[in-house]
Design a protein around this motif. Structure first.
Motif, PDB file in Angstrom:
ATOM      1  N   ASP A  11       0.776  -1.770  -0.218  1.00 44.97           N
ATOM      2  CA  ASP A  11      -0.406  -0.570   0.424  1.00 44.97           C
ATOM      3  C   ASP A  11       0.199   1.137   0.070  1.00 44.97           C
ATOM      4  O   ASP A  11       1.573   1.447   0.858  1.00 44.97           O
ATOM      5  N   VAL A  12       0.884   1.875  -0.857  1.00 42.56           N
ATOM      6  CA  VAL A  12       1.272   3.711  -1.051  1.00 42.56           C
ATOM      7  C   VAL A  12       0.262   4.327  -1.186  1.00 42.56           C
ATOM      8  O   VAL A  12      -0.246   4.411  -2.076  1.00 42.56           O
ATOM      9  N   GLY A  13       0.321   5.170   0.488  1.00 45.36           N
ATOM     10  CA  GLY A  13      -1.113   6.245  -0.463  1.00 45.36           C
ATOM     11  C   GLY A  13      -2.111   6.136  -0.750  1.00 45.36           C
ATOM     12  O   GLY A  13      -2.951   6.735  -1.552  1.00 45.36           O
ATOM     13  N   GLY A  14      -2.076   4.571  -0.323  1.00 40.65           N
ATOM     14  CA  GLY A  14      -3.664   4.165  -0.641  1.00 40.65           C
ATOM     15  C   GLY A  14      -4.020   3.260  -1.675  1.00 40.65           C
ATOM     16  O   GLY A  14      -5.311   2.774  -2.732  1.00 40.65           O
ATOM     17  N   GLU A  15      -2.639   3.605  -2.293  1.00 39.34           N
ATOM     18  CA  GLU A  15      -2.615   2.940  -3.741  1.00 39.34           C
ATOM     19  C   GLU A  15      -1.744   0.912  -4.189  1.00 39.34           C
ATOM     20  O   GLU A  15      -0.933   1.625  -2.741  1.00 39.34           O
ATOM     21  N   GLN A  16      -2.965   0.009  -3.854  1.00 41.87           N
ATOM     22  CA  GLN A  16      -2.141  -1.216  -3.917  1.00 41.87           C
ATOM     23  C   GLN A  16      -1.147  -1.449  -5.095  1.00 41.87           C
ATOM     24  O   GLN A  16      -1.253  -1.335  -6.057  1.00 41.87           O
ATOM     25  N   VAL A  17       0.337  -1.183  -4.661  1.00 38.13           N
ATOM     26  CA  VAL A  17       1.482  -1.474  -5.623  1.00 38.13           C
ATOM     27  C   VAL A  17       1.803  -2.856  -5.890  1.00 38.13           C
ATOM     28  O   VAL A  17       2.639  -3.405  -4.773  1.00 38.13           O
ATOM     29  N   PRO A  18       2.159  -3.516  -7.192  1.00 38.26           N
ATOM     30  CA  PRO A  18       2.476  -4.788  -7.113  1.00 38.26           C
ATOM     31  C   PRO A  18       4.347  -4.460  -7.131  1.00 38.26           C
ATOM     32  O   PRO A  18       4.990  -3.967  -7.662  1.00 38.26           O
ATOM     33  N   ALA A  19       4.673  -5.684  -6.288  1.00 40.22           N
ATOM     34  CA  ALA A  19       5.905  -5.075  -5.800  1.00 40.22           C
ATOM     35  C   ALA A  19       6.958  -6.703  -5.072  1.00 40.22           C
ATOM     36  O   ALA A  19       5.512  -7.982  -5.359  1.00 40.22           O
ATOM     37  N   SER A  80       4.177   8.186  -1.156  1.00 40.57           N
ATOM     38  CA  SER A  80       3.063   9.023  -2.586  1.00 40.57           C
ATOM     39  C   SER A  80       3.939   8.195  -3.792  1.00 40.57           C
ATOM     40  O   SER A  80       5.538   8.294  -3.225  1.00 40.57           O
ATOM     41  N   LEU A  81       3.214   8.042  -4.464  1.00 40.20           N
ATOM     42  CA  LEU A  81       4.519   7.873  -5.951  1.00 40.20           C
ATOM     43  C   LEU A  81       4.094   9.103  -6.977  1.00 40.20           C
ATOM     44  O   LEU A  81       4.480   8.663  -7.432  1.00 40.20           O
ATOM     45  N   GLU A  82       3.374   9.847  -6.247  1.00 40.93           N
ATOM     46  CA  GLU A  82       3.799  11.608  -7.145  1.00 40.93           C
ATOM     47  C   GLU A  82       5.103  12.208  -6.308  1.00 40.93           C
ATOM     48  O   GLU A  82       5.143  12.061  -5.048  1.00 40.93           O
ATOM     49  N   PRO A  83       5.869  12.685  -6.695  1.00 42.89           N
ATOM     50  CA  PRO A  83       7.054  13.303  -6.204  1.00 42.89           C
ATOM     51  C   PRO A  83       6.451  14.702  -5.843  1.00 42.89           C
ATOM     52  O   PRO A  83       5.268  15.644  -6.043  1.00 42.89           O
TER      53      PRO A  83
END
Length: 85
Positions: A11-19, A80-83
């Motif tokens: 979980d990155v800022g509420g977004e599920q990121v495949p890792a 966050s995925l956003e800079p």
């Protein structure tokens, strides 16, 4: 040693990121001895580290002849995925 432990979702800022979960295990010898692990989760699409967990312990010589113990435990999480500017 470095070992891929498998695919996970972070979980990155509420977004599920495949890792991909990777574990680095290390040992030190000499005037500093000990070791530990560093687990890192890398986003599959970009390789961006999205999480990290360290657990290390060592024992080192000092200038006065004694040994000192050192432990380190921490966790890092991308928020966050956003800079952010």
């Amino acid at each position: 040693t470095v070992r891929a432990l498998g695919a996970e979702t972070v979980d990155v800022g509420g977004e599920q990121v495949p890792a991909v979960h990777v574990r680095v295990r290390f040992r030190m010898a000499g005037s500093t001895e000990g070791g530990g692990t560093y687990d890192v989760w890398l986003a599959r699409a970009t390789g961006l580290p999205v999480r990290g967990v360290a657990d290390n312990a060592s024992r080192s010589d000092t200038p006065i002849g004694a040994k000192v113990n050192y432990t380190e435990r921490f966790e890092l999480r991308l928020v966050s995925l956003e800079p952010q500017r």
